[in-house]
Design an enzyme around this catalytic site. Structure first.
Site, PDB file in Angstrom:
ATOM      1  N   HIS A  15       1.030  -1.324   0.042  1.00 50.53           N
ATOM      2  CA  HIS A  15       0.092  -0.059  -0.064  1.00 50.53           C
ATOM      3  C   HIS A  15       0.899   1.206  -0.057  1.00 50.53           C
ATOM      4  O   HIS A  15       2.076   1.112   0.537  1.00 50.53           O
ATOM      5  CB  HIS A  15      -0.891  -0.039   1.263  1.00 50.53           C
ATOM      6  CG  HIS A  15      -1.858   1.008   1.466  1.00 50.53           C
ATOM      7  ND1 HIS A  15      -1.739   2.232   1.753  1.00 50.53           N
ATOM      8  CD2 HIS A  15      -3.271   0.854   1.338  1.00 50.53           C
ATOM      9  CE1 HIS A  15      -2.630   2.837   1.832  1.00 50.53           C
ATOM     10  NE2 HIS A  15      -3.735   1.964   1.520  1.00 50.53           N
TER      11      HIS A  15
ATOM     12  N   ASP B  18       2.974  -4.647   7.895  1.00 50.07           N
ATOM     13  CA  ASP B  18       1.559  -3.933   7.616  1.00 50.07           C
ATOM     14  C   ASP B  18       0.718  -4.663   8.022  1.00 50.07           C
ATOM     15  O   ASP B  18       0.211  -5.584   7.108  1.00 50.07           O
ATOM     16  CB  ASP B  18       1.535  -3.283   6.353  1.00 50.07           C
ATOM     17  CG  ASP B  18       0.381  -2.323   6.153  1.00 50.07           C
ATOM     18  OD1 ASP B  18      -0.805  -2.718   6.978  1.00 50.07           O
ATOM     19  OD2 ASP B  18       0.325  -1.789   4.942  1.00 50.07           O
TER      20      ASP B  18
ATOM     21  N   GLN C 158      -4.819  -5.157   6.820  1.00 48.14           N
ATOM     22  CA  GLN C 158      -5.756  -6.172   6.625  1.00 48.14           C
ATOM     23  C   GLN C 158      -5.647  -7.414   7.357  1.00 48.14           C
ATOM     24  O   GLN C 158      -6.550  -8.238   7.601  1.00 48.14           O
ATOM     25  CB  GLN C 158      -5.513  -6.661   5.249  1.00 48.14           C
ATOM     26  CG  GLN C 158      -5.953  -5.401   4.169  1.00 48.14           C
ATOM     27  CD  GLN C 158      -7.366  -4.778   4.011  1.00 48.14           C
ATOM     28  OE1 GLN C 158      -8.133  -5.656   4.423  1.00 48.14           O
ATOM     29  NE2 GLN C 158      -7.406  -3.642   3.538  1.00 48.14           N
TER      30      GLN C 158
ATOM     31  N   LYS D  65     -10.574  -0.580  10.628  1.00 45.28           N
ATOM     32  CA  LYS D  65     -11.085  -1.874   9.746  1.00 45.28           C
ATOM     33  C   LYS D  65     -11.448  -2.937  10.628  1.00 45.28           C
ATOM     34  O   LYS D  65     -11.809  -3.987   9.945  1.00 45.28           O
ATOM     35  CB  LYS D  65      -9.678  -2.077   8.852  1.00 45.28           C
ATOM     36  CG  LYS D  65      -9.389  -0.991   7.904  1.00 45.28           C
ATOM     37  CD  LYS D  65      -8.164  -1.549   7.056  1.00 45.28           C
ATOM     38  CE  LYS D  65      -7.544  -0.238   6.359  1.00 45.28           C
ATOM     39  NZ  LYS D  65      -8.121  -0.080   5.244  1.00 45.28           N
TER      40      LYS D  65
ATOM     41  N   CYS E 100      -4.695   2.602  -3.753  1.00 46.44           N
ATOM     42  CA  CYS E 100      -3.512   3.230  -3.016  1.00 46.44           C
ATOM     43  C   CYS E 100      -2.469   2.301  -3.317  1.00 46.44           C
ATOM     44  O   CYS E 100      -1.363   2.121  -2.344  1.00 46.44           O
ATOM     45  CB  CYS E 100      -3.596   3.325  -1.462  1.00 46.44           C
ATOM     46  SG  CYS E 100      -4.844   4.616  -1.124  1.00 46.44           S
TER      47      CYS E 100
HETATM   48  N1  PMP Z   1      -1.940  -0.954   4.440  1.00 46.57           N
HETATM   49  C1  PMP Z   1      -2.893  -1.697   4.020  1.00 46.57           C
HETATM   50  C2  PMP Z   1      -2.906  -3.096   3.412  1.00 46.57           C
HETATM   51  C3  PMP Z   1      -4.104  -1.133   3.959  1.00 46.57           C
HETATM   52  O1  PMP Z   1      -5.437  -1.672   3.336  1.00 46.57           O
HETATM   53  C4  PMP Z   1      -4.596   0.285   4.162  1.00 46.57           C
HETATM   54  C5  PMP Z   1      -5.998   0.929   4.331  1.00 46.57           C
HETATM   55  N2  PMP Z   1      -6.479   0.857   2.826  1.00 46.57           N
HETATM   56  C6  PMP Z   1      -3.592   0.817   4.847  1.00 46.57           C
HETATM   57  C7  PMP Z   1      -2.234   0.270   4.936  1.00 46.57           C
HETATM   58  C8  PMP Z   1      -3.680   2.405   5.561  1.00 46.57           C
HETATM   59  O2  PMP Z   1      -4.373   2.360   6.582  1.00 46.57           O
HETATM   60  P1  PMP Z   1      -5.016   3.674   6.966  1.00 46.57           P
HETATM   61  O3  PMP Z   1      -5.593   4.512   6.026  1.00 46.57           O
HETATM   62  O4  PMP Z   1      -6.279   3.172   8.053  1.00 46.57           O
HETATM   63  O5  PMP Z   1      -3.939   4.279   7.879  1.00 46.57           O
END
Ligand code: PMP
Length: 420
Positions: A122, A199, A202, A225, A378
């Protein structure tokens, strides 16, 4: 709670109609809906225990602090961290990774060094490292992704060298929905003395996380999430590393003594929690994680697992059956692997359909009541890897039913007919 319907009944947002149609919410990879227990806690704090934490000598502040620190303990238990000192509250995964990238690189990374990230990352596991590397003269390199969506572990082995100062990988990609072999990734890095950040945005939702068993050095995730209020997030860190790293932000609550000449810092975890935290959102992690834990225990765990398996199997067949549909991240080996284990597929499907723009599909689906995600998600480098600029993603949580998956596919087929 014994049935999926009973789980669903806890989520007021799922009961609504959109454009006169029953909502089918399949954008869970972006954020989850909130159960009543979380909504109640947020309301209870706004109407009662609303005072700044750790600061004042009065009842409201004591109550808020107890709820805030209680949530920290709940997080500790949920991921089996050794102590409260390991649990830093942040505003989410992005903030957690920025904290580590900035602070770790300032202390441990220099000219010519390398930060290795997974190719399915991401943006929040890419850009913070780039910013930090620019400041210290280091370089970000990516572990390639294979055609079926798995990480190229051979390439990873070759890329691990003395110049690599930290490895930062996705536990589960938000596009491919495959559980990466983080245990193996960590063992290989540790064999060379290199720490690993995972990270878990998920991962925390779809896999059982035990940070001691995983042996990761950092684990980052967002509360929103996994049923908690938006603005809550966690960074788990190994204590020796957190102790050695400099503070990320300066301000109230993270200090011991301050003079104009010199400041000493508060002990962990407050050293990394400058300013008024989003204490109500963080406190909501307690009921949220209790809720998530309940779904993983006893009879309901079996019901949820069976439903997830049924949805995955159904979608694999039904989406492949749509002419010109390409699913990204469907390794053959995944079928035989237990849900949540390395190599398994979670109920998250990203795909493209020939001669249909993802944004057109999403708009038509929306009018039929189905909420999906489209765009770069993203993950622009991953999109580029697969030669596309956009995908459609449908992602499921335990409150989603097989009937919803069937309605989604029927709606998708209708949308495709309209566009061709
Ligand atoms: N890493 C992953 C794998 C994600 O799915 C997300 C959110 N889509 C993020 C990082 C970023 O999370 P946040 O926007 O809640 O900081």
């Amino acid at each position: 709670m014994n049935t999926i319907e009973e789980i669903r009944s806890q989520f007021p947002a799922l009961q609504q109609l959109v454009y006169g149609k029953q909502l089918v919410y399949l954008d869970n990879g972006a954020t989850s809906q909130k159960p009543q227990c979380v909504i109640d806690l947020v309301e209870r704090m706004h109407t009662g225990a609303n005072a700044n934490v750790h600061r004042a000598m009065h009842k409201l502040s004591d109550d808020a602090t107890a709820l805030y620190e209680g949530a920290r303990e709940r997080v500790r238990q949920f991921i089996n961290a050794p102590a409260r000192e390991n649990i830093i509250f942040t505003s989410g995964t992005t903030a957690s990774i920025n904290l580590v990238a900035s602070s770790f690189c300032r202390k441990f990374v220099g000219e010519g060094d390398v930060v290795l990230v997974s190719g399915d990352s991401h943006h929040s596991n890419i850009v913070p490292w780039q910013l930090a590397c620019q400041a210290c003269g280091a370089e970000v390199k990516a572990i390639p992704v294979l055609e079926d969506g798995r990480l190229d572990m051979e390439a990873y082995r070759r890329m691990l060298s003395g110049r690599v100062k930290i490895v930062a990988v996705e536990h589960i990609s938000n596009v491919l929905g495959i559980v990466n072999p983080v245990g193996e990734i960590i063992a290989l890095a540790h064999a060379q003395g290199i720490p690993v950040l995972v990270d878990g945005a998920q991962g925390i939702v779809h896999a059982k996380v035990d940070v001691q068993e995983m042996d990761c050095d950092f684990y980052a995730f967002s509360g929103h999430k996994i049923y908690a209020a938006t603005g809550s997030g966690v960074l788990y860190g190994r204590q020796e590393l957190l102790e050695a790293m400099p503070p990320y932000m300066g301000g109230g609550d993270m200090v011991d003594t301050v003079t104009f000449e010199r400041t000493t810092y508060a002990p962990l975890p407050l050293k990394f929690e400058a300013g008024t935290p989003n204490f109500i959102a963080q406190a909501s992690l307690a009921p949220a994680l209790e809720f998530a834990a309940r779904l993983r225990e006893g009879e309901i765990a079996g019901v949820v697992e069976e439903q997830e398996r049924a949805i995955i199997e159904y979608l694999k067949g039904a989406l492949t059956g749509i002419e010109g549909c390409r699913i990204y991240g469907l390794p053959e080996e995944a079928s035989g692997v237990a849900l949540g284990e390395p190599g398994s597929k979670i109920p998250l499907f990203s795909f493209n359909i020939e001669r249909c723009f993802p944004s057109d599909l999403a708009q038509l689906l929306d009018k039929m009541g189905v909420a999906v995600r489209t765009g770069l998600m993203c993950c622009e480098p991953l999109m580029t890897r697969f030669g596309v600029t956009s995908m459609v993603r449908a992602s499921f949580l335990p409150y989603n039913t097989l009937q919803e998956a069937e309605y989604f596919v029927a709606s998708l087929q209708r949308a495709v007919r309209m566009l061709r």
